[in-house]
Each structure stands twice: as structure tokens, then as C-alpha cells.
Design an enzyme around this catalytic site. Structure first.
Site, PDB file in Angstrom:
ATOM      1  N   PRO A  11       0.666  -1.013  -0.360  1.00 41.16           N
ATOM      2  CA  PRO A  11       0.036  -0.027  -0.017  1.00 41.16           C
ATOM      3  C   PRO A  11       1.122   1.092  -0.129  1.00 41.16           C
ATOM      4  CG  PRO A  11      -0.724  -1.222   2.346  1.00 41.16           C
ATOM      5  CD  PRO A  11       0.872  -1.817   0.987  1.00 41.16           C
ATOM      6  N   GLN A  65      -6.788  -1.950   3.353  1.00 41.88           N
ATOM      7  CA  GLN A  65      -5.670  -1.358   4.390  1.00 41.88           C
ATOM      8  C   GLN A  65      -7.061  -0.397   5.468  1.00 41.88           C
ATOM      9  OE1 GLN A  65      -2.467   0.769   4.918  1.00 41.88           O
ATOM     10  NE2 GLN A  65      -0.853  -1.716   5.216  1.00 41.88           N
ATOM     11  N   CYS A  95       3.116   2.383   9.494  1.00 45.09           N
ATOM     12  CA  CYS A  95       3.101   3.906   8.701  1.00 45.09           C
ATOM     13  C   CYS A  95       3.622   4.996   9.985  1.00 45.09           C
ATOM     14  CB  CYS A  95       1.930   4.522   8.185  1.00 45.09           C
ATOM     15  SG  CYS A  95       2.125   5.963   7.738  1.00 45.09           S
ATOM     16  N   LYS A 134      -0.173  -5.728   8.889  1.00 45.77           N
ATOM     17  CA  LYS A 134       0.964  -4.778   8.364  1.00 45.77           C
ATOM     18  C   LYS A 134       2.407  -4.281   9.597  1.00 45.77           C
ATOM     19  CE  LYS A 134       3.375  -2.676   4.337  1.00 45.77           C
ATOM     20  NZ  LYS A 134       4.393  -2.262   4.809  1.00 45.77           N
ATOM     21  N   ASN A 195       9.261  -7.197   3.613  1.00 45.00           N
ATOM     22  CA  ASN A 195       8.811  -6.140   2.993  1.00 45.00           C
ATOM     23  C   ASN A 195      10.597  -5.061   3.353  1.00 45.00           C
ATOM     24  OD1 ASN A 195       7.051  -3.075   3.534  1.00 45.00           O
ATOM     25  ND2 ASN A 195       7.228  -3.604   1.530  1.00 45.00           N
ATOM     26  N   ASP A 197      12.472  -2.424   0.460  1.00 50.13           N
ATOM     27  CA  ASP A 197      14.140  -2.217  -0.577  1.00 50.13           C
ATOM     28  C   ASP A 197      14.362  -3.566  -1.168  1.00 50.13           C
ATOM     29  OD1 ASP A 197      14.681  -0.111   0.426  1.00 50.13           O
ATOM     30  OD2 ASP A 197      16.275  -0.777   1.878  1.00 50.13           O
ATOM     31  N   ARG A 220       7.640   0.659  -3.947  1.00 48.37           N
ATOM     32  CA  ARG A 220       7.873   1.661  -4.906  1.00 48.37           C
ATOM     33  C   ARG A 220       8.694   1.051  -6.148  1.00 48.37           C
ATOM     34  NH1 ARG A 220       7.352   3.409  -0.321  1.00 48.37           N
ATOM     35  NH2 ARG A 220       7.273   5.488   0.300  1.00 48.37           N
TER      36      ARG A 220
END
Length: 320
Positions: A11, A65, A95, A134, A195, A197, A220
Site C-alpha cells: 500500500p 488497509q 506507517c 502490516k 517488505n 527495499d 516503490r
């Protein structure tokens, strides 16, 4: 909770909207996750919040989410999202953004695991669909408590964990610590996804090896490359290789994505939201700088549609 292939789209605020999730899904992805939705904003019907939860009924591999600090509000938002058709609900406790943490949501919940677990329990108890979580390794290097949270979350009924290999205080600095995820993986029996990189097949393989995780989540790295998840899945898990568009096919794909954003957001907002995606596509294509700037500052969609052919066709672009 089995996901096949175990390659997931992360997300990303302002990026993983319905048009982009739809495009990634068409290429092939085990699961795509909506932008983070603040439960309070969702319940009060704040403009934009419910649009983030639009699912795309034709795709079963979508998670929605939710984030928040109040168990009651999270539970009610979860019930509403389930009624909208959500197949999986994901709780955000990772986050690092100041405005989220300042509201005692996201990774701020890592500082109070008792409250975090009350929130998890409220959501799990409110819905019949699977609930996933997450989060990060911990608040900082002195409080790496994700393994404890994982054990408690599994006991409550969470079906899967996604762990970003950084603490909250690391934000996105340095390199994700995939090795640290192994401790969390070994503490639970539910699937754990690595998760942070992971931007291509090489980094996905490294993350899996170092973490022992059951799969990877890519964020990304998929910007400007919506086929990337399917490509990674093919090269690691042997699924069908995606057809990566080039030439006129790339122009058609980008034009379709642009048109979908205009339809989803309307002309004015859609034109603005699309700029970052168009920029990533042109970066990947090596579009000449002047043409890139002209397209990204254009206000009329008709001009953008016409200019994309010059911007993306390999025989017409110049070295950036």
C-alpha cells in the site's frame, strides 16, 4: 492463508489507487493492497476516503488497509469495508508518517502492544473475512518487539503478517534489515511476508533467503513498472511470465492507465494525480527532459494523449 504467487503490492499513499491496482492485477500479482484508509475519516465519509477503498469487483486478490487508534471505530470501518465486498482486511501498524504517528496510529501502536492487540481483536471479531497485519520491527532499535506482537496477533486470529525490515525511527533510511524478520517468522506459524527495499528479482531472492519469509511485498519498485510483480513471481515461483509492453503497446498501456485515472478522479484531480505515474513511465523510457516537463505541466488530457507517443516510443526519444 495462502497467496499464490506470494508476491504482493504494498500500500502506497497516493499511488496504489484502484486504477493502478487494476493494472498491476492484470499483469499478475498474488495480492494488491489499497492505500491506507484512516478509519475515522472513512466513517465520517471524508472526501477521498471511501474512494481509496474502491475494490475492483473483478479482482479477488485485493486487501483493504485500515488504520486508526480507536478499536470501536476500526471495527465499524472493517464491517463497512466487508459489506463493500472486501475479501481481506489489513491493519496498518507500520506507517511512520508524523501525521499518522501523531494521531497514535500506524507504527505508534508499537509503543503500546496491549492497545494494539485490543485494536486487532476488535477488527478480527467484527468481520468474517481474513484479517492481516502490516508492521515494522519495532519503534526503535531499543524496542524490537515485532515478534511479541506477531505471537499475540496470531493468537487473536490474524491470518498473515507483513514485516517492513526497519523500525519506525528509521523511516526509510539505510537498508531494510531482512535478517531481523527471521526472528518474527520463527515465532509464528502463520505466513510472514518480507517488505522493504525489494525492487526486483535479485532483491526479492535476497530478502527471502535472509528472512526465511513466505513471500515478498513490493512497493516503490513497481512505480512505472506495473508488470514487475508478475515478473518477479515468474522468475522465483515459475508462474507465467508477463508480456512487458514496449513500443506502441507501451503507449497503449500508459494511455489506458491515464484514461482510467481521469475516469476515476475526474479531469482536474485526475490530471494532477496522473503526473507522478506519467513521470515514472517516462523515466523508465528515457524520455527527453524537455518533452517530459511539457507533458507533466500540461492541463489538457488531449495534449497528453497525443504527446505520449513521442515520449514513449524508443525510436523517437533521446537520451535523458
Amino acid at each position: 492463508m495462502l497467496i499464490s504467487p506470494p508476491v504482493l503490492l504494498a500500500p502506497l499513499a497516493g499511488i496504489t489507487d484502484l486504477p493502478f491496482r487494476t493494472l498491476v492485477s492484470r499483469f499478475g500479482a498474488g495480492r494488491v493492497v489499497s492505500e491506507m484508509i484512516a478509519s475515522g475519516e472513512f466513517l465520517t465519509a471524508r472526501p477521498g476516503a471511501r474512494e481509496k477503498a474502491e475494490l475492483g469487483a473483478e479482482f479477488e486478490n485485493t486487501s483493504v488497509q485500515l488504520a486508526g487508534r480507536a478499536p470501536e471505530a476500526m471495527a465499524e470501518a472493517a464491517r463497512m469495508v466487508e459489506d463493500m465486498g472486501a475479501r481481506v482486511i489489513d491493519i496498518n501498524m507500520g506507517c511512520p508518517a508524523k501525521k499518522v504517528v501523531g494521531g497514535y496510529s500506524g507504527s505508534a501502536l508499537l509503543r503500546d502492544l496491549d492497545h494494539a492487540c485490543r485494536l486487532i481483536d476488535a477488527v478480527v471479531s467484527a468481520v468474517s473475512v481474513p484479517v492481516t497485519l502490516k508492521t515494522r520491527l519495532g519503534w526503535d532499535d531499543a524496542s524490537l518487539n515485532a515478534a511479541e506482537l506477531a505471537v499475540r496477533a496470531e493468537q487473536i486470529g490474524v491470518a498473515m503478517l507483513v514485516i517492513h525490515g526497519r523500525t519506525r525511527c528509521r523511516f526509510y533510511k539505510g537498508h531494510a534489515n531482512w535478517r531481523a524478520i527471521r526472528k518474527i517468522k520463527e515465532a509464528v506459524s502463520i505466513p510472514v511476508i518480507a517488505n522493504g527495499d525489494i525492487v526486483d528479482t535479485q532483491t526479492a531472492r535476497m530478502a527471502l533467503k535472509q528472512s526465511g519469509a513466505d513471500g515478498v511485498m513490493i512497493g516503490r519498485g513497481a512505480q512505472g513498472r506495473p508488470w514487475l510483480l508478475a515478473q518477479v513471481a515468474s522468475e522465483i515461483y515459475g508462474t507465467a511470465a508477463p508480456h512487458v509492453p514496449s513500443g506502441p503497446e507501451l503507449v497503449d498501456m500508459v494511455s489506458g492507465h491515464y484514461d482510467a485515472m481521469l475516469g476515476f478522479y475526474g479531469k482536474d484531480l485526475g490530471t494532477r494525480v496522473a503526473r507522478k505515474h506519467l513521470g515514472w513511465y517516462m523515466d523508465d523510457a528515457g524520455t527527453e527532459a524537455g518533452l517530459r516537463k511539457t507533458i507533466l505541466t500540461a492541463r489538457e488530457p488531449a495534449f497528453v494523449f497525443a504527446a505520449l507517443q513521442d515520449a514513449l516510443l524508443s525510436d523517437r526519444k533521446q537520451a535523458a
